[in-house]
Design a protein around this motif. Structure first.
Motif, PDB file in Angstrom:
ATOM      1  N   SER A 130       0.849  -1.198   0.000  1.00  9.73           N
ATOM      2  CA  SER A 130       0.000   0.000   0.000  1.00  9.73           C
ATOM      3  C   SER A 130       0.885   1.249   0.000  1.00  9.73           C
ATOM      4  O   SER A 130       1.713   1.375   0.892  1.00  9.73           O
ATOM      5  N   PRO A 131       0.766   2.163  -0.989  1.00  5.25           N
ATOM      6  CA  PRO A 131      -0.196   2.119  -2.078  1.00  5.25           C
ATOM      7  C   PRO A 131       0.137   1.028  -3.104  1.00  5.25           C
ATOM      8  O   PRO A 131       1.283   0.601  -3.211  1.00  5.25           O
ATOM      9  N   GLY A 132      -0.901   0.640  -3.856  1.00  3.23           N
ATOM     10  CA  GLY A 132      -0.695  -0.379  -4.880  1.00  3.23           C
ATOM     11  C   GLY A 132      -1.874  -0.427  -5.835  1.00  3.23           C
ATOM     12  O   GLY A 132      -2.921   0.196  -5.583  1.00  3.23           O
ATOM     13  N   TYR A 133      -1.699  -1.194  -6.885  1.00  9.66           N
ATOM     14  CA  TYR A 133      -2.750  -1.370  -7.887  1.00  9.66           C
ATOM     15  C   TYR A 133      -4.002  -1.939  -7.182  1.00  9.66           C
ATOM     16  O   TYR A 133      -3.902  -2.959  -6.483  1.00  9.66           O
ATOM     17  N   PRO A 134      -5.165  -1.284  -7.328  1.00  9.66           N
ATOM     18  CA  PRO A 134      -6.312  -1.636  -6.473  1.00  9.66           C
ATOM     19  C   PRO A 134      -6.785  -3.086  -6.545  1.00  9.66           C
ATOM     20  O   PRO A 134      -7.379  -3.582  -5.588  1.00  9.66           O
ATOM     21  N   VAL A 135      -6.517  -3.785  -7.638  1.00 12.27           N
ATOM     22  CA  VAL A 135      -7.032  -5.158  -7.765  1.00 12.27           C
ATOM     23  C   VAL A 135      -6.459  -6.095  -6.688  1.00 12.27           C
ATOM     24  O   VAL A 135      -7.130  -7.024  -6.223  1.00 12.27           O
ATOM     25  N   TYR A 136      -5.202  -5.851  -6.252  1.00  9.27           N
ATOM     26  CA  TYR A 136      -4.578  -6.769  -5.276  1.00  9.27           C
ATOM     27  C   TYR A 136      -5.390  -6.851  -3.984  1.00  9.27           C
ATOM     28  O   TYR A 136      -5.671  -7.928  -3.481  1.00  9.27           O
ATOM     29  N   SER A 137      -5.741  -5.680  -3.462  1.00  6.80           N
ATOM     30  CA  SER A 137      -6.446  -5.680  -2.173  1.00  6.80           C
ATOM     31  C   SER A 137      -7.962  -5.700  -2.383  1.00  6.80           C
ATOM     32  O   SER A 137      -8.711  -6.010  -1.471  1.00  6.80           O
ATOM     33  N   GLY A 138      -8.422  -5.368  -3.602  1.00  5.54           N
ATOM     34  CA  GLY A 138      -9.845  -5.309  -3.904  1.00  5.54           C
ATOM     35  C   GLY A 138     -10.365  -6.675  -4.313  1.00  5.54           C
ATOM     36  O   GLY A 138     -10.510  -7.580  -3.477  1.00  5.54           O
ATOM     37  N   ALA A 139     -10.623  -6.843  -5.603  1.00  6.69           N
ATOM     38  CA  ALA A 139     -11.264  -8.077  -6.077  1.00  6.69           C
ATOM     39  C   ALA A 139     -10.489  -9.329  -5.668  1.00  6.69           C
ATOM     40  O   ALA A 139     -11.086 -10.326  -5.248  1.00  6.69           O
ATOM     41  N   SER A 140      -9.162  -9.304  -5.769  1.00  6.65           N
ATOM     42  CA  SER A 140      -8.394 -10.527  -5.476  1.00  6.65           C
ATOM     43  C   SER A 140      -8.626 -10.994  -4.050  1.00  6.65           C
ATOM     44  O   SER A 140      -8.837 -12.182  -3.800  1.00  6.65           O
ATOM     45  N   ARG A 147      -7.939 -12.866   3.566  1.00  6.11           N
ATOM     46  CA  ARG A 147      -7.597 -11.720   4.409  1.00  6.11           C
ATOM     47  C   ARG A 147      -6.496 -10.950   3.695  1.00  6.11           C
ATOM     48  O   ARG A 147      -5.570 -11.566   3.155  1.00  6.11           O
ATOM     49  N   CYS A 148      -6.640  -9.641   3.674  1.00  3.90           N
ATOM     50  CA  CYS A 148      -5.628  -8.853   2.976  1.00  3.90           C
ATOM     51  C   CYS A 148      -4.679  -8.246   4.004  1.00  3.90           C
ATOM     52  O   CYS A 148      -5.114  -7.551   4.914  1.00  3.90           O
ATOM     53  N   ALA A 149      -3.389  -8.534   3.856  1.00  5.44           N
ATOM     54  CA  ALA A 149      -2.395  -7.864   4.706  1.00  5.44           C
ATOM     55  C   ALA A 149      -1.852  -6.698   3.899  1.00  5.44           C
ATOM     56  O   ALA A 149      -1.109  -6.889   2.930  1.00  5.44           O
ATOM     57  N   SER A 150      -2.264  -5.509   4.281  1.00  3.25           N
ATOM     58  CA  SER A 150      -1.842  -4.317   3.546  1.00  3.25           C
ATOM     59  C   SER A 150      -0.539  -3.817   4.172  1.00  3.25           C
ATOM     60  O   SER A 150      -0.531  -3.403   5.324  1.00  3.25           O
ATOM     61  N   VAL A 151       0.551  -3.906   3.441  1.00  2.00           N
ATOM     62  CA  VAL A 151       1.859  -3.538   4.012  1.00  2.00           C
ATOM     63  C   VAL A 151       2.311  -2.211   3.406  1.00  2.00           C
ATOM     64  O   VAL A 151       2.438  -2.104   2.177  1.00  2.00           O
ATOM     65  N   PRO A 152       2.520  -1.187   4.249  1.00  2.74           N
ATOM     66  CA  PRO A 152       2.821   0.141   3.700  1.00  2.74           C
ATOM     67  C   PRO A 152       4.188   0.233   3.029  1.00  2.74           C
ATOM     68  O   PRO A 152       5.177  -0.337   3.510  1.00  2.74           O
ATOM     69  N   LEU A 153       4.198   0.939   1.903  1.00  5.88           N
ATOM     70  CA  LEU A 153       5.466   1.314   1.259  1.00  5.88           C
ATOM     71  C   LEU A 153       5.794   2.705   1.780  1.00  5.88           C
ATOM     72  O   LEU A 153       4.893   3.503   2.025  1.00  5.88           O
ATOM     73  N   ARG A 154       7.097   2.988   1.903  1.00  7.74           N
ATOM     74  CA  ARG A 154       7.474   4.288   2.467  1.00  7.74           C
ATOM     75  C   ARG A 154       8.421   5.049   1.550  1.00  7.74           C
ATOM     76  O   ARG A 154       9.322   4.458   0.943  1.00  7.74           O
ATOM     77  N   GLU A 155       8.164   6.346   1.524  1.00  7.71           N
ATOM     78  CA  GLU A 155       8.980   7.214   0.671  1.00  7.71           C
ATOM     79  C   GLU A 155      10.466   7.116   1.055  1.00  7.71           C
ATOM     80  O   GLU A 155      11.329   7.037   0.177  1.00  7.71           O
ATOM     81  N   ASP A 156      10.762   7.085   2.377  1.00  9.57           N
ATOM     82  CA  ASP A 156      12.184   7.072   2.781  1.00  9.57           C
ATOM     83  C   ASP A 156      12.869   5.743   2.474  1.00  9.57           C
ATOM     84  O   ASP A 156      14.071   5.591   2.634  1.00  9.57           O
ATOM     85  N   ASN A 157      12.105   4.764   2.017  1.00  8.39           N
ATOM     86  CA  ASN A 157      12.691   3.495   1.573  1.00  8.39           C
ATOM     87  C   ASN A 157      12.535   3.361   0.055  1.00  8.39           C
ATOM     88  O   ASN A 157      12.519   2.249  -0.483  1.00  8.39           O
ATOM     89  N   GLY A 158      12.398   4.474  -0.637  1.00  6.45           N
ATOM     90  CA  GLY A 158      12.256   4.464  -2.098  1.00  6.45           C
ATOM     91  C   GLY A 158      10.994   3.729  -2.541  1.00  6.45           C
ATOM     92  O   GLY A 158      10.947   3.212  -3.649  1.00  6.45           O
TER      93      GLY A 158
END
Ligand SMILES: Cc1ncc(COP(=O)(O)O)c(C=O)c1O
Length: 393
Positions: A130-140, A147-158
């Motif tokens: 997260s953020p990501g293409y909506p299909v991964y956490s949505g329809a899939s 269960r969806c494990a939404s794992v954050p991406l961070r700017e300071d980690n590119g």
């Protein structure tokens, strides 16, 4: 028409699915257009440049042949699967067996969803960056009651997913670089690390490489199959060849994963139209023997590169902190206020952007702009922003 019949009520699953991001944006923009406003559109990621003539011609010729007007197979035509295998060899130096390791898909979106239908059971975990293409956490996730494990991406980690933050008991992980929406890219050592983590945790690695050919400067995106064969990768003709409306893509990877996808597709779509697949062969064969992209892709990317520079530099002048992406046609930045508020202010100025939370709640405060408008229109938008008092300077 009378009131909704109770039997016509949407399923509980469908009701849980939020409206697809762009549907709401399109409605907002349509209202403004009706009011007579000239809208500059940085919303959806749909190339404005045309499909090359050579590809269109081959589609026309193929469509006239009765043999190509019949059902294809759910795995796709043999000659396109072979063309995909040739392309993997020249582009990534990877050998794949067109019989067991390649499946032709209706764009990559369908396959990204169907792979989860094929392998994920209710209550199992799907990891969606997260953020990501909506299909991964949505329809899939939703349609499999996973269960969806939404794992954050961070700017300071590119904006790179840190696998150490992911649950080790998941069934499937989606990963996507060059990345939508952040424009982030990764290198092969990073992919090797994720690949090894997935093997050690027995997680199915689904690599979404829809933007593999949208690279700037000296950067060339790797394939996850360069890390190893125990995974699946999705590719697409959409952005590479300006073929979004053709709905053509490919899945390449471990034979068991490809077999699951094929079985699922056999019940659902019976494969892409053959004449479209023929056009796909023409497209892939435009690459040089050493994997060099054809002139058409180089000139496309030169156009996007110029637009990206004009937009990024203009936004920086307005005081925003914006990275120059090395891949995709997206520009992603912190807008300094709630994303929806910024998006609405922009719509009032006749500019369509995409609010970050549409790609995951962790992206609150960010927006995405796609460089699918010509340079003059980008300059016009920047001027509108300046006059409208938008900016952090
Ligand atoms: C990350 C990502 N994956 C997959 C797709 C699907 O593309 P298509 O179905 O046209 O191949 C998109 C489209 O925008 C995307 O952004």
């Amino acid at each position: 028409m009378s009131d909704i019949l109770t039997n016509f009520e949407q399923s509980e699953r469908l009701k849980k699915l939020p409206p697809y991001l762009f549907v709401r944006l399109e409605e907002l923009a349509a209202t403004k257009r009706k009011e007579g406003m000239d809208m500059i559109d940085f919303g959806i990621g749909d190339p404005d440049l045309p499909t090359p003539d050579k590809i269109v011609k081959s589609l026309q010729i193929a469509a006239e042949d009765n043999e190509n007007q019949k059902y294809s197979s759910s795995q796709g035509e043999k000659d396109l699967r072979e063309a995909v295998a040739r392309w993997y060899k020249k582009r990534f130096g990877v050998d794949v067996d067109p019989k067991t390791q390649v499946c032709i898909t209706l764009g990559s979106k369908e396959a990204i969803f169907n792979i989860s239908q094929a392998f994920v059971n209710p209550e199992e975990i799907i990891i969606a960056p997260s953020p990501g293409y909506p299909v991964y956490s949505g329809a899939s996730a939703l349609f499999n009651e996973a269960r969806c494990a939404s794992v954050p991406l961070r700017e300071d980690n590119g904006w790179l997913l840190d696998v150490e933050e992911c649950p080790r008991d998941a069934k499937m992980l989606y990963l996507n670089y060059p990345n939508n929406p952040t424009g982030a890219t990764c290198d092969l050592p990073y992919l090797r690390k994720v690949y090894e983590w997935c093997r050690s945790t027995n997680t199915i690695l689904c690599y979404d490489n829809a933007y593999s050919e949208m690279c700037y400067d000296d950067y060339r995106a790797p394939s996850i199959l360069q890390a190893g064969p125990d995974c699946i990768e999705f590719g697409s003709f959409s952005k590479t060849f300006n073929m979004t409306g053709f709905r053509l893509g490919y899945a390449v990877g471990h034979p068991d994963l490809v077999a699951g996808l094929k079985k699922c597709k056999g019940q659902i779509d019976s494969g892409a139209p053959i004449f479209i697949q023929k056009a796909g062969i023409t497209a892939l064969d435009m690459y040089g023997e050493d994997g060099t992209p054809p002139g058409m892709i180089r000139s496309n990317m030169a156009a996007y590169a110029e637009r990206r520079e004009v937009l990024v530099n203009g936004l920086r002048e307005l005081g925003f902190d914006v990275a120059m992406p090395k891949g995709t046609f997206y520009v992603w930045f912190n807008c300094g206020m709630p994303s929806d508020e910024f998006t609405e202010k922009m719509i009032d100025l006749g500019i369509i952007v995409t609010p970050g939370p549409g790609f995951g709640l962790s992206a609150e405060g960010y927006v995405r702009m796609t460089v699918t408008e010509p340079v003059e229109r980008i300059k016009d938008a920047l001027l509108r922003m300046k006059r409208g008092g938008i900016g952090r300077a």
